[in-house]
Design an enzyme around this catalytic site. Structure first.
Site, PDB file in Angstrom:
ATOM      1  N   SER A   1       0.831  -1.206   0.000  1.00 28.37           N
ATOM      2  CA  SER A   1       0.000   0.000   0.000  1.00 28.37           C
ATOM      3  C   SER A   1       0.861   1.249   0.000  1.00 28.37           C
ATOM      4  O   SER A   1       1.962   1.269   0.566  1.00 28.37           O
ATOM      5  CB  SER A   1      -0.900  -0.004   1.240  1.00 28.37           C
ATOM      6  OG  SER A   1      -1.498   1.260   1.439  1.00 28.37           O
TER       7      SER A   1
ATOM      8  N   TYR B   1      -2.316  -0.250  10.021  1.00 33.10           N
ATOM      9  CA  TYR B   1      -2.512  -0.824   8.682  1.00 33.10           C
ATOM     10  C   TYR B   1      -1.239  -0.688   7.854  1.00 33.10           C
ATOM     11  O   TYR B   1      -0.782  -1.639   7.233  1.00 33.10           O
ATOM     12  CB  TYR B   1      -3.679  -0.129   7.973  1.00 33.10           C
ATOM     13  CG  TYR B   1      -3.791  -0.513   6.516  1.00 33.10           C
ATOM     14  CD1 TYR B   1      -4.184  -1.798   6.147  1.00 33.10           C
ATOM     15  CD2 TYR B   1      -3.495   0.409   5.503  1.00 33.10           C
ATOM     16  CE1 TYR B   1      -4.268  -2.163   4.813  1.00 33.10           C
ATOM     17  CE2 TYR B   1      -3.589   0.042   4.167  1.00 33.10           C
ATOM     18  CZ  TYR B   1      -3.979  -1.235   3.832  1.00 33.10           C
ATOM     19  OH  TYR B   1      -4.060  -1.592   2.511  1.00 33.10           O
TER      20      TYR B   1
END
Length: 337
Positions: A129, A154
Protein backbone atom coordinates in the site's frame (compact mmCIF):
# COMPACT_ATOMS: atom_id res chain seq x y z
CA UNK A 1 -2.05 -25.84 -21.11
CA UNK A 2 -3.25 -22.58 -19.59
CA UNK A 3 -1.37 -21.29 -16.58
CA UNK A 4 -3.31 -21.40 -13.30
CA UNK A 5 -3.43 -18.40 -10.99
CA UNK A 6 -4.65 -18.26 -7.41
CA UNK A 7 -6.22 -14.88 -6.63
CA UNK A 8 -6.99 -14.27 -2.96
CA UNK A 9 -9.58 -11.65 -2.11
CA UNK A 10 -11.34 -12.44 -5.39
CA UNK A 11 -14.70 -11.23 -4.05
CA UNK A 12 -13.04 -7.93 -3.22
CA UNK A 13 -12.82 -4.82 -5.37
CA UNK A 14 -9.43 -5.28 -7.05
CA UNK A 15 -9.60 -9.09 -6.95
CA UNK A 16 -12.90 -9.06 -8.85
CA UNK A 17 -11.56 -6.88 -11.66
CA UNK A 18 -8.23 -8.72 -11.77
CA UNK A 19 -9.92 -12.12 -12.07
CA UNK A 20 -11.93 -10.91 -15.07
CA UNK A 21 -8.78 -9.59 -16.74
CA UNK A 22 -6.78 -12.77 -16.11
CA UNK A 23 -9.56 -14.96 -17.49
CA UNK A 24 -9.80 -12.77 -20.59
CA UNK A 25 -6.03 -13.15 -21.01
CA UNK A 26 -6.38 -16.95 -21.07
CA UNK A 27 -5.40 -17.90 -17.53
CA UNK A 28 -7.32 -20.40 -15.40
CA UNK A 29 -8.18 -18.72 -12.10
CA UNK A 30 -8.92 -20.12 -8.66
CA UNK A 31 -10.47 -17.56 -6.36
CA UNK A 32 -10.27 -17.52 -2.57
CA UNK A 33 -12.17 -15.22 -0.21
CA UNK A 34 -13.66 -15.50 3.27
CA UNK A 35 -16.47 -13.04 2.37
CA UNK A 36 -16.27 -11.26 5.72
CA UNK A 37 -18.67 -8.50 6.74
CA UNK A 38 -16.20 -5.59 6.91
CA UNK A 39 -18.51 -4.01 4.32
CA UNK A 40 -21.69 -4.97 2.43
CA UNK A 41 -21.57 -8.72 1.81
CA UNK A 42 -24.19 -8.28 -0.89
CA UNK A 43 -21.71 -6.35 -3.02
CA UNK A 44 -19.20 -9.18 -2.66
CA UNK A 45 -21.78 -11.74 -3.71
CA UNK A 46 -22.71 -9.59 -6.72
CA UNK A 47 -19.09 -9.63 -7.85
CA UNK A 48 -18.86 -13.38 -7.34
CA UNK A 49 -22.06 -14.00 -9.27
CA UNK A 50 -20.47 -12.36 -12.31
CA UNK A 51 -17.24 -14.33 -11.92
CA UNK A 52 -18.93 -17.68 -11.47
CA UNK A 53 -20.49 -17.36 -14.93
CA UNK A 54 -17.05 -17.09 -16.55
CA UNK A 55 -15.24 -20.07 -18.05
CA UNK A 56 -12.03 -21.07 -16.29
CA UNK A 57 -12.96 -19.82 -12.82
CA UNK A 58 -13.54 -21.80 -9.63
CA UNK A 59 -14.10 -20.39 -6.16
CA UNK A 60 -13.29 -21.49 -2.61
CA UNK A 61 -14.64 -19.72 0.46
CA UNK A 62 -11.82 -20.09 2.96
CA UNK A 63 -10.05 -17.97 5.54
CA UNK A 64 -6.33 -17.24 5.32
CA UNK A 65 -5.94 -17.94 9.02
CA UNK A 66 -7.06 -21.54 8.47
CA UNK A 67 -3.64 -22.97 7.63
CA UNK A 68 -4.89 -26.52 7.06
CA UNK A 69 -7.53 -25.38 4.59
CA UNK A 70 -5.02 -23.23 2.72
CA UNK A 71 -2.51 -26.07 2.55
CA UNK A 72 -5.22 -28.41 1.24
CA UNK A 73 -6.11 -25.91 -1.48
CA UNK A 74 -2.48 -25.71 -2.64
CA UNK A 75 -2.12 -29.50 -2.47
CA UNK A 76 -5.23 -29.97 -4.62
CA UNK A 77 -4.10 -27.55 -7.33
CA UNK A 78 -0.92 -26.70 -9.14
CA UNK A 79 -0.72 -22.92 -9.01
CA UNK A 80 1.75 -21.40 -11.44
CA UNK A 81 1.22 -17.96 -9.99
CA UNK A 82 -0.29 -16.52 -6.82
CA UNK A 83 -1.71 -12.99 -6.56
CA UNK A 84 -2.39 -12.32 -2.90
CA UNK A 85 -4.81 -9.42 -2.45
CA UNK A 86 -6.81 -10.60 0.56
CA UNK A 87 -6.23 -8.46 3.65
CA UNK A 88 -7.98 -6.42 6.28
CA UNK A 89 -8.13 -3.00 4.65
CA UNK A 90 -8.64 0.51 6.02
CA UNK A 91 -6.33 3.00 7.70
CA UNK A 92 -8.96 4.42 10.05
CA UNK A 93 -10.42 1.01 10.89
CA UNK A 94 -6.95 -0.08 12.04
CA UNK A 95 -7.02 2.64 14.69
CA UNK A 96 -10.40 1.48 16.00
CA UNK A 97 -9.87 -2.29 15.62
CA UNK A 98 -6.12 -3.00 15.64
CA UNK A 99 -6.39 -6.71 16.43
CA UNK A 100 -8.33 -7.36 13.22
CA UNK A 101 -5.09 -6.71 11.36
CA UNK A 102 -3.01 -9.28 13.18
CA UNK A 103 -5.02 -12.25 11.94
CA UNK A 104 -5.46 -11.41 8.27
CA UNK A 105 -2.47 -9.23 7.46
CA UNK A 106 0.18 -11.00 9.51
CA UNK A 107 -0.92 -14.57 10.35
CA UNK A 108 -2.77 -14.89 7.03
CA UNK A 109 0.21 -13.62 5.08
CA UNK A 110 2.56 -15.99 6.90
CA UNK A 111 0.27 -18.90 6.03
CA UNK A 112 0.39 -17.82 2.38
CA UNK A 113 4.19 -17.60 2.43
CA UNK A 114 4.42 -21.07 3.99
CA UNK A 115 2.04 -22.52 1.40
CA UNK A 116 4.11 -20.99 -1.39
CA UNK A 117 7.31 -22.22 0.23
CA UNK A 118 6.12 -25.81 0.17
CA UNK A 119 4.34 -25.76 -3.21
CA UNK A 120 6.67 -23.40 -5.11
CA UNK A 121 4.60 -21.31 -7.55
CA UNK A 122 6.70 -19.50 -10.12
CA UNK A 123 5.84 -16.09 -8.67
CA UNK A 124 4.03 -14.63 -5.63
CA UNK A 125 2.62 -11.14 -6.13
CA UNK A 126 1.08 -9.47 -3.08
CA UNK A 127 -0.68 -6.22 -2.27
CA UNK A 128 1.18 -3.62 -0.28
CA UNK A 129 0.00 0.00 0.00
CA UNK A 130 1.02 3.60 -0.54
CA UNK A 131 0.35 4.04 3.18
CA UNK A 132 3.77 2.50 3.92
CA UNK A 133 5.32 5.86 2.98
CA UNK A 134 3.90 7.25 6.22
CA UNK A 135 5.79 10.34 7.36
CA UNK A 136 7.84 10.56 4.13
CA UNK A 137 7.58 13.97 2.48
CA UNK A 138 9.96 13.56 -0.47
CA UNK A 139 7.77 13.61 -3.59
CA UNK A 140 7.06 11.63 -5.64
CA UNK A 141 7.18 8.57 -3.40
CA UNK A 142 9.85 6.16 -4.64
CA UNK A 143 10.23 2.45 -3.92
CA UNK A 144 13.95 3.16 -3.56
CA UNK A 145 13.41 5.36 -0.48
CA UNK A 146 13.36 4.11 3.09
CA UNK A 147 9.87 3.70 4.62
CA UNK A 148 10.29 3.16 8.34
CA UNK A 149 7.82 5.68 9.78
CA UNK A 150 4.24 4.36 9.31
CA UNK A 151 1.42 6.49 10.72
CA UNK A 152 -1.09 3.69 11.41
CA UNK A 153 -1.12 -0.03 12.13
CA UNK A 154 -2.51 -0.82 8.68
CA UNK A 155 0.58 0.74 7.11
CA UNK A 156 2.83 -1.10 9.56
CA UNK A 157 1.18 -4.42 8.65
CA UNK A 158 1.82 -3.80 4.95
CA UNK A 159 5.44 -2.87 5.60
CA UNK A 160 5.71 -6.07 7.64
CA UNK A 161 4.41 -8.03 4.63
CA UNK A 162 7.22 -6.63 2.50
CA UNK A 163 9.80 -7.64 5.10
CA UNK A 164 8.30 -11.11 5.53
CA UNK A 165 8.28 -11.63 1.77
CA UNK A 166 11.94 -10.66 1.57
CA UNK A 167 12.84 -13.19 4.25
CA UNK A 168 11.13 -15.97 2.27
CA UNK A 169 12.69 -14.81 -1.00
CA UNK A 170 16.07 -15.05 0.70
CA UNK A 171 15.59 -18.32 2.58
CA UNK A 172 13.60 -20.31 0.03
CA UNK A 173 14.34 -18.53 -3.28
CA UNK A 174 10.65 -17.71 -3.63
CA UNK A 175 10.22 -14.93 -6.23
CA UNK A 176 8.05 -12.22 -4.64
CA UNK A 177 6.76 -8.89 -5.90
CA UNK A 178 5.10 -6.32 -3.63
CA UNK A 179 2.72 -3.78 -5.16
CA UNK A 180 2.12 -0.46 -3.45
CA UNK A 181 -1.35 0.58 -4.62
CA UNK A 182 -2.30 4.26 -4.61
CA UNK A 183 -5.97 5.02 -3.75
CA UNK A 184 -7.72 2.67 -6.15
CA UNK A 185 -11.22 3.62 -7.35
CA UNK A 186 -13.75 2.52 -9.93
CA UNK A 187 -16.95 0.48 -10.47
CA UNK A 188 -17.76 -2.09 -7.79
CA UNK A 189 -15.46 -0.13 -5.44
CA UNK A 190 -15.39 -0.45 -1.67
CA UNK A 191 -18.17 1.35 0.25
CA UNK A 192 -15.67 2.60 2.85
CA UNK A 193 -13.69 4.60 0.27
CA UNK A 194 -14.13 8.34 -0.31
CA UNK A 195 -15.62 8.12 -3.82
CA UNK A 196 -18.35 5.71 -2.70
CA UNK A 197 -19.10 7.64 0.50
CA UNK A 198 -19.21 11.03 -1.25
CA UNK A 199 -21.38 9.78 -4.11
CA UNK A 200 -23.92 8.19 -1.77
CA UNK A 201 -24.04 11.19 0.56
CA UNK A 202 -24.45 13.74 -2.25
CA UNK A 203 -27.30 11.74 -3.79
CA UNK A 204 -28.91 11.37 -0.35
CA UNK A 205 -28.61 15.10 0.32
CA UNK A 206 -26.28 14.53 3.27
CA UNK A 207 -23.12 16.56 4.05
CA UNK A 208 -19.69 15.17 3.23
CA UNK A 209 -16.67 15.57 5.51
CA UNK A 210 -13.51 16.77 3.76
CA UNK A 211 -10.41 16.35 5.88
CA UNK A 212 -7.38 18.59 6.25
CA UNK A 213 -9.70 21.47 5.29
CA UNK A 214 -9.66 20.29 1.69
CA UNK A 215 -5.88 20.47 1.33
CA UNK A 216 -5.49 16.73 0.86
CA UNK A 217 -3.98 15.36 -2.35
CA UNK A 218 -4.30 11.78 -3.50
CA UNK A 219 -2.82 9.91 -6.43
CA UNK A 220 -6.17 8.35 -7.39
CA UNK A 221 -5.66 5.30 -9.61
CA UNK A 222 -8.40 3.79 -11.74
CA UNK A 223 -8.91 0.07 -11.16
CA UNK A 224 -8.47 -0.92 -14.82
CA UNK A 225 -4.97 0.57 -14.71
CA UNK A 226 -4.19 -1.37 -11.54
CA UNK A 227 -5.20 -4.72 -13.01
CA UNK A 228 -3.46 -4.05 -16.32
CA UNK A 229 -0.22 -3.54 -14.40
CA UNK A 230 -0.76 -6.70 -12.34
CA UNK A 231 -1.49 -8.88 -15.37
CA UNK A 232 1.68 -7.65 -17.03
CA UNK A 233 3.69 -8.34 -13.88
CA UNK A 234 2.40 -11.88 -13.32
CA UNK A 235 4.95 -13.56 -15.64
CA UNK A 236 7.58 -10.89 -14.85
CA UNK A 237 9.16 -12.64 -11.89
CA UNK A 238 12.07 -10.98 -10.10
CA UNK A 239 15.63 -12.22 -10.18
CA UNK A 240 18.66 -11.32 -8.11
CA UNK A 241 19.93 -7.77 -8.53
CA UNK A 242 23.63 -8.43 -8.98
CA UNK A 243 24.39 -4.74 -8.38
CA UNK A 244 22.74 -4.77 -4.93
CA UNK A 245 25.12 -3.81 -2.12
CA UNK A 246 24.61 -4.02 1.62
CA UNK A 247 26.71 -0.89 2.05
CA UNK A 248 24.03 1.13 0.25
CA UNK A 249 20.94 -1.11 0.30
CA UNK A 250 18.20 -0.49 -2.26
CA UNK A 251 14.80 -1.20 -0.60
CA UNK A 252 13.11 -1.95 -3.94
CA UNK A 253 15.38 -4.81 -5.05
CA UNK A 254 17.63 -7.42 -3.47
CA UNK A 255 20.26 -10.08 -3.87
CA UNK A 256 17.21 -12.35 -3.43
CA UNK A 257 14.44 -12.70 -6.07
CA UNK A 258 12.45 -9.77 -4.65
CA UNK A 259 11.07 -6.51 -6.02
CA UNK A 260 8.68 -3.68 -5.18
CA UNK A 261 6.63 -1.44 -7.46
CA UNK A 262 4.37 1.57 -7.04
CA UNK A 263 1.13 1.43 -9.01
CA UNK A 264 -0.28 4.95 -9.07
CA UNK A 265 -1.54 7.49 -11.56
CA UNK A 266 1.56 9.66 -11.11
CA UNK A 267 -0.72 12.71 -10.91
CA UNK A 268 -1.98 13.83 -7.46
CA UNK A 269 -5.43 15.40 -7.36
CA UNK A 270 -6.66 17.88 -4.74
CA UNK A 271 -9.58 16.49 -2.78
CA UNK A 272 -11.75 19.54 -3.50
CA UNK A 273 -11.28 19.01 -7.24
CA UNK A 274 -12.06 15.33 -6.75
CA UNK A 275 -15.39 16.38 -5.19
CA UNK A 276 -16.01 18.80 -8.08
CA UNK A 277 -15.65 15.91 -10.51
CA UNK A 278 -18.21 13.88 -8.56
CA UNK A 279 -20.60 16.86 -8.51
CA UNK A 280 -20.34 17.25 -12.29
CA UNK A 281 -20.86 13.53 -12.88
CA UNK A 282 -23.90 13.50 -10.61
CA UNK A 283 -25.27 16.89 -11.67
CA UNK A 284 -25.70 17.77 -8.02
CA UNK A 285 -23.81 19.98 -5.55
CA UNK A 286 -22.27 18.65 -2.34
CA UNK A 287 -22.73 20.11 1.12
CA UNK A 288 -19.08 20.26 2.19
CA UNK A 289 -17.94 20.22 5.80
CA UNK A 290 -14.22 21.01 6.18
CA UNK A 291 -12.51 18.97 8.90
CA UNK A 292 -8.97 18.77 10.36
CA UNK A 293 -6.49 16.08 9.31
CA UNK A 294 -7.36 12.73 10.85
CA UNK A 295 -4.95 10.58 12.85
CA UNK A 296 -3.13 8.15 10.57
CA UNK A 297 -3.78 10.15 7.38
CA UNK A 298 -1.09 11.66 5.20
CA UNK A 299 -1.68 15.02 3.46
CA UNK A 300 -0.44 13.90 0.03
CA UNK A 301 0.43 10.81 -1.99
CA UNK A 302 2.27 10.83 -5.30
CA UNK A 303 3.63 7.70 -7.01
CA UNK A 304 6.90 7.47 -8.88
CA UNK A 305 6.12 4.74 -11.42
CA UNK A 306 9.33 4.83 -13.46
CA UNK A 307 10.30 1.31 -12.33
CA UNK A 308 6.90 -0.09 -13.32
CA UNK A 309 7.05 1.51 -16.76
CA UNK A 310 10.58 0.21 -17.30
CA UNK A 311 9.63 -3.32 -16.22
CA UNK A 312 6.40 -3.82 -18.20
CA UNK A 313 6.07 -0.84 -20.56
CA UNK A 314 2.95 0.50 -18.88
CA UNK A 315 1.94 3.21 -16.44
CA UNK A 316 -1.56 4.23 -15.28
CA UNK A 317 -3.01 7.16 -17.20
CA UNK A 318 -6.82 7.21 -16.77
CA UNK A 319 -8.01 10.80 -16.23
CA UNK A 320 -9.76 11.38 -12.91
CA UNK A 321 -12.72 12.95 -14.74
CA UNK A 322 -13.21 9.84 -16.87
CA UNK A 323 -12.75 7.39 -14.01
CA UNK A 324 -15.23 9.15 -11.74
CA UNK A 325 -17.82 9.29 -14.53
CA UNK A 326 -17.48 5.53 -15.02
CA UNK A 327 -17.95 4.95 -11.29
CA UNK A 328 -21.01 7.19 -11.09
CA UNK A 329 -22.56 5.48 -14.12
CA UNK A 330 -22.02 2.10 -12.43
CA UNK A 331 -23.34 3.36 -9.07
CA UNK A 332 -26.56 4.73 -10.59
CA UNK A 333 -27.16 1.50 -12.50
CA UNK A 334 -26.32 -0.83 -9.62
CA UNK A 335 -28.36 1.01 -6.96
CA UNK A 336 -30.98 2.25 -9.44
CA UNK A 337 -30.72 5.90 -8.37
Amino acid sequence: MSKRVLVTGTAGFIGFHLTQKLLAAGYVVTGLDNINDYYDVGLKHSRLAILKDLTGFDFHQRDLTDKAALDALFAGHRFDYVVHLAAQAGVRYSIQNPYAYLDSNLTGFLNMLEACRHHQPEHLIYASSSSVYGANRKMPFSVHDNVDHPLALYAASKKANELMAHAYSNLYHLPTTGLRFFTVYGPYGRPDMALFIFTKSILDGKPIEIYNHGKMKRDFTYVDDIVEAIVRLVPNKPTSNTAWRGEAPDPATSFAPYQLFNIGNNKPVELLYFVECIERALGKQANKVLMPLQDGDVPETYADVADLEKAVGFKPATRIEDGIQKFVDWYRAYYRV
